[in-house]
Structures are given as C-alpha cells and as structure tokens.
Design a protein around this motif. Structure first.
Motif, short mmCIF file in Angstrom:
data_model
loop_
_atom_site.label_atom_id
_atom_site.label_comp_id
_atom_site.label_asym_id
_atom_site.label_seq_id
_atom_site.Cartn_x
_atom_site.Cartn_y
_atom_site.Cartn_z
N TYR A 83 5.36 -3.82 6.85
CA TYR A 83 6.77 -4.14 7.05
C TYR A 83 7.63 -3.05 6.42
O TYR A 83 7.67 -2.92 5.20
N ARG A 84 8.32 -2.26 7.25
CA ARG A 84 9.14 -1.16 6.78
C ARG A 84 10.61 -1.48 7.06
O ARG A 84 11.04 -1.54 8.21
N VAL A 85 11.37 -1.75 6.00
CA VAL A 85 12.77 -2.15 6.14
C VAL A 85 13.61 -0.93 6.48
O VAL A 85 13.59 0.07 5.75
N LEU B 26 13.71 -9.27 -0.95
CA LEU B 26 12.82 -9.04 0.19
C LEU B 26 12.49 -7.56 0.35
O LEU B 26 11.35 -7.20 0.66
N VAL B 27 13.49 -6.72 0.17
CA VAL B 27 13.25 -5.28 0.26
C VAL B 27 12.21 -4.84 -0.76
O VAL B 27 11.29 -4.06 -0.45
N GLU B 28 12.31 -5.34 -2.00
CA GLU B 28 11.35 -5.00 -3.04
C GLU B 28 9.96 -5.51 -2.70
O GLU B 28 8.95 -4.82 -2.91
N VAL B 29 9.88 -6.72 -2.18
CA VAL B 29 8.57 -7.30 -1.82
C VAL B 29 7.90 -6.48 -0.74
O VAL B 29 6.71 -6.12 -0.84
N ALA C 233 8.44 -3.39 0.05
CA ALA C 233 8.12 -2.05 -0.45
C ALA C 233 6.91 -2.06 -1.36
O ALA C 233 6.19 -1.06 -1.45
N SER C 234 6.66 -3.19 -2.05
CA SER C 234 5.54 -3.25 -2.99
C SER C 234 4.18 -3.35 -2.30
O SER C 234 3.15 -3.06 -2.90
N VAL C 235 4.17 -3.78 -1.04
CA VAL C 235 2.90 -3.90 -0.30
C VAL C 235 3.04 -3.20 1.05
O VAL C 235 3.11 -3.85 2.10
N PRO C 236 3.10 -1.86 1.06
CA PRO C 236 3.27 -1.14 2.33
C PRO C 236 2.13 -1.40 3.31
O PRO C 236 2.32 -1.29 4.52
N ALA D 175 1.61 5.78 4.37
CA ALA D 175 2.23 7.05 4.75
C ALA D 175 3.43 6.87 5.67
O ALA D 175 4.03 7.84 6.11
N GLY D 176 3.78 5.60 5.98
CA GLY D 176 4.96 5.32 6.80
C GLY D 176 4.68 5.18 8.27
O GLY D 176 5.63 5.14 9.08
N GLU D 177 3.41 5.10 8.68
CA GLU D 177 3.07 4.99 10.09
C GLU D 177 2.55 3.59 10.41
O GLU D 177 2.19 2.82 9.52
N LEU D 178 2.52 3.27 11.71
CA LEU D 178 1.93 2.03 12.20
C LEU D 178 2.47 0.79 11.51
O LEU D 178 1.74 -0.16 11.23
#
Length: 464
Positions: free
Chosen positions: A163-165, A151-154, A156-159, A132-135
């Motif tokens: 790691y939130r770029v 790296l951005v795709e990687v 994003a694939s495992v939120p 949900a974009g937290e923590l």
C-alpha cells in the motif's frame, strides 16, 4: 508466475509420491471393487494435481489483496489442501476405490510444505520489489488529519503489504500530512480518487463523511475498479477475531474475546514440550562446546540465571549462557549513569557496544546461541517456545494496565519482537508486537514465527 509455481509444486508432490511409493515401474492401477473399473495412478495423480490447483484458485489463493503480507496465504494453502484430500477420501470410500495410504501420506505433507516454501520465496521477491516502490497499490487516504497521519505511518511501516499512499483527502488547512499532499476534502474523495487513478481508497476510523457520506463514496467508486477499505479503529485485533454479522440490514462487527484456555492452549503446550525436547537433543553437542569455552575463558560460571516475570506475574529464574563478565550486574548502575538517556528504550536498557560483553559472548549473542538453555525453562513449563519477551521485575513494576496484558501468556524464547528487529526495536514497538501477539495468538502463528526466527537469527539483525 505464482500460479505456475504452485502447479509445478503440486505435480512434484503427487507424481513424486507415486514414484516413491510404487517405484518408476511399480504398481500402476488404483484397486476397485468392480473388476470393470480401473484407474491408473498416473491418471489419478494428474487429476489430483488439477483439482488441487483449481481448488486453491477457488479459495482465493491468488487474490492480490492477500499476497505478500500476513498469514492468510499460508492458512488458505493448509485448509484447502486438507479439504481436497478429505474430499478424495470420501469419494474413494463412496466409489469403493482403494487408494494406497502411503501415497496419500507422502503427497499431502509434501504438497503443503512445498507450497509454503514456494510462497515464501515469491513473498521475499515481492517484498523486495514493493520496498523499492514497485508492484504496490496506489492509495488515497481519507479522514481526519490525525487519523490520516496514523494510516500513512502504518502503510509506510510495512511496505511489503503493498500500500503506497500518494495523496490524502481531509478537512484540514494543512497542505500535507506526514509528507502526503492533501488533494481535497473528505467529500471530494471520490472525484479525486478517479482523477488520480488510484487502486485503493482507504477511509480512516474517524472521518467527517458520516454513514451516508461513506455510502455515497462507495457508490461514486462503482465501475472504476477502485477498492474501498475502511479502518475500524480496532487496534491490535487481527482478522480472525472480527466477524461481520448483518442484523436487519445493518452490518455489525463482532469482536471475539481472546482465549487463553482450551484445546488450542493444550496443543501449544504439547508443541512446546516436544519441540524443546527435540531441540535439546539436536543442539546438545553445540551446548556442551559453548559451556566448555565459557568455563575455560575466565573460570566463571557457565550459566547466567536471572529473575524474570512469567505467566500471571509469577517470578521464575531464567537460564542463559553467560555472555558477560562475571561482575556484569554490579557494573549495570554505573553504565546507566554514564549513558543516561542515550541507550534507554522505555523501561529497557540496551547498549549496542556494551563493554561488559565478552568477545565469545558477543559471538553467541549474534546467533542467539546464548538463549539455548532456555529450552530447559520451556520443559519446566515456565516459558514457551513463542511468546512475549520475558520481562524483568523492575520493568513490570513500571507497566501500565494495558502493558500488563503481556503477562496473560507465558513468555517465549522467540516472538514477534524477535523477527521484527530484536534489540533494534523501540520500547513502544516492542510493546505493540507483544500486545498484538497476546490478543491474537494461535498455533498457526506460532509455527510461522518459529520458521521466521531461523531467518532472523541468520541475518543477525538487532542482535547485541
């Protein structure tokens, strides 16, 4: 909260073992050779609880970088717990203290399983919050545009990895890479990271900094509580195979070759045989009912046997409960022609609403019941409980040299493909998961996959 939960679980395991072994008002003293030395089991349980919990902390069980993703959390719990009880055994022997074996045999497995279960619950909660974009850790990615995009795709694939770029630094004329704003060049990464207040600077495998520039980037982040991580570009290789060994002040990455022989393989074979036998005993009533329903529904055969490719390219006949109409194979080419390109996934052909699947077949597929007869293939040594998806001969004929590495281990009833999307996966995703398993397989990972398979089957995601 995780630390408090672990403390409560450990106390439950130690004091629970004491009550089960001796009763609420049973034996209370630890026997010792010296009459002057006495220790109540209540005191012993309390001391063991504190030592066990502190040892988990000393071994990094609460390090934020391992929480929520990967097997490191579970590995630390297992190894730490075994070391604690090994230390207790050696100390008891040295002091000639007789600790009841039944107490140890109850407390150790109860504690490990309880800690694993608690971690699983907290991991699900944390994964949901991170999705949900937290923590999550705010990340600045540094490197060449193509590597930054990967790296951005990687990330994003495992939120759930946390790691939130939020930005990138790259020597490119583009203003954004995969939707992430480019905020400066690679050499400006230190200043940009501090201005943004990110938690992590992730440097890709290809960048224009050079060795000296990467070192200066690390210096510029000193005292800012910003972590610097570097992607070595070694795809499909897990951490346990990568060792860092300094030589004359130069850190060298030693990459261990994957091993497909030895004691680990023998243990995997034992687990396969014993596990398949136990599962057959447990599910035999269900299998008899399913067999009867299939036979009575249309009078056709109960089982569907198909040639698959196993270890080292060996052909074997895999057995499943028949979930399609009797002439399903004859109608395959017609469906391929009718739906050309629509349902193709690489060399695979899968339809979410395949008209050949019977109503009862759709039910048993949804819960993977149709795959239970494969337990006989596991007993015969043709398959494993965990491994890559068993491919068809015509699929293997289209494999490249890299994909053929899937054949270095036995195919499995379940695997990384099963717990990460099943039939919803694209061909490339399926290959990536299978190759990762082949390169990094371990008994511990197999047990984790078996545990997660139960959740995947219950969710019914990607089953058709």
């Amino acid at each position: 909260m995780l630390a408090i939960t672990d403390l409560l679980v450990i106390a439950w395991a130690t004091f629970g073992a004491q009550v089960v072994r001796f009763g609420a008002e049973g034996r209370t003293d630890v026997a010792a050779s010296a009459e002057s030395f006495t220790l109540s089991y209540t005191t012993f349980s309390a001391a063991l609880t504190v030592i066990w919990w502190l040892t988990l902390r000393l071994h990094g069980a609460y390090d934020a970088h391992i929480l929520g993703h990967g097997a490191a959390e579970y590995r630390i719990i297992g190894t730490t717990s075994l070391r604690v009880f090994a230390g207790v055994a050696m100390l008891a022997f040295a002091l000639q203290v007789d600790v009841a074996r039944g107490y140890i045999l109850l407390a150790l497995p109860a504690g490990i399983l309880g800690l694993w279960a608690a971690r699983r619950v907290w991991r699900k909660w944390l994964g949901g919050r991170r999705t949900a974009g937290e923590l999550s850790h705010d990340v600045l990615v540094v490197g060449h545009a193509a590597a930054v995009g990967e790296l951005v795709e990687v990330f994003a694939s495992v939120p759930e990895a946390g790691y939130r770029v939020i930005g990138a630094c790259s020597s490119t004329t583009e203003s954004a890479i995969h939707g992430v704003s480019v905020l400066g060049t690679e050499r400006e990464a230190g200043r940009v990271a501090i201005d943004l207040g990110v938690d992590v600077v992730a440097c890709s495998s290809t960048h224009g900094l050079g060795v000296a520039g990467l070192r200066r980037l690390g210096w510029s982040l000193e005292g800012s509580d910003i972590d610097l991580v570097v992607s070595p570009g070694l795809t499909e290789i897990a951490g346990p195979r990568v060792l860092t060994r300094p030589v004359a002040g130069l850190p060298l990455l030693h990459v261990e070759a994957p091993k497909f022989t030895g004691p680990r393989l023998a243990l995997k074979s034992v687990i396969d045989w014993v596990g398949a036998l136990l599962l057959l005993v447990v599910f035999s009533p269900l299998m008899l009912v399913v067999a009867a329903v299939i036979k009575l529904s249309d009078g056709g055969p109960v089982f569907f046997r198909q040639q698959r490719v196993g270890l080292d390219g060996e052909i074997f006949r895999m057995t499943k409960f028949r979930s399609m109409v009797v002439d399903a194979e004859e109608r395959l080419e017609e469906l391929r022609a009718r739906h050309a390109g629509a349902e193709e996934r690489g060399v695979l052909f899968k339809m979410e609403d395949d008209p050949r699947v019977t109503p009862f077949g759709r039910f048993i597929r949804r819960y993977s019941i149709d795959e239970l007869p494969q337990l006989f293939d596991v007993l015969a040594g043709k398959m494993s409980l965990v491994g890559p998806r068993p491919p068809l001969p015509h699929e293997v004929s289209q494999y490249g040299d890299d994909v053929r590495r899937r054949l270095l281990v036995k195919p499995g009833m379940t695997g990384l493909w099963q717990i990460n999307g099943r039939s919803d996966l694209t061909w490339d995703e399926s290959v990536r998961f299978d190759l990762y398993y082949v390169e990094n397989w371990s008994v511990a990972q197999d047990l984790l996959i078996l545990w997660r398979t139960l959740a995947a089957v219950i969710r019914k995601e990607g089953a058709y």
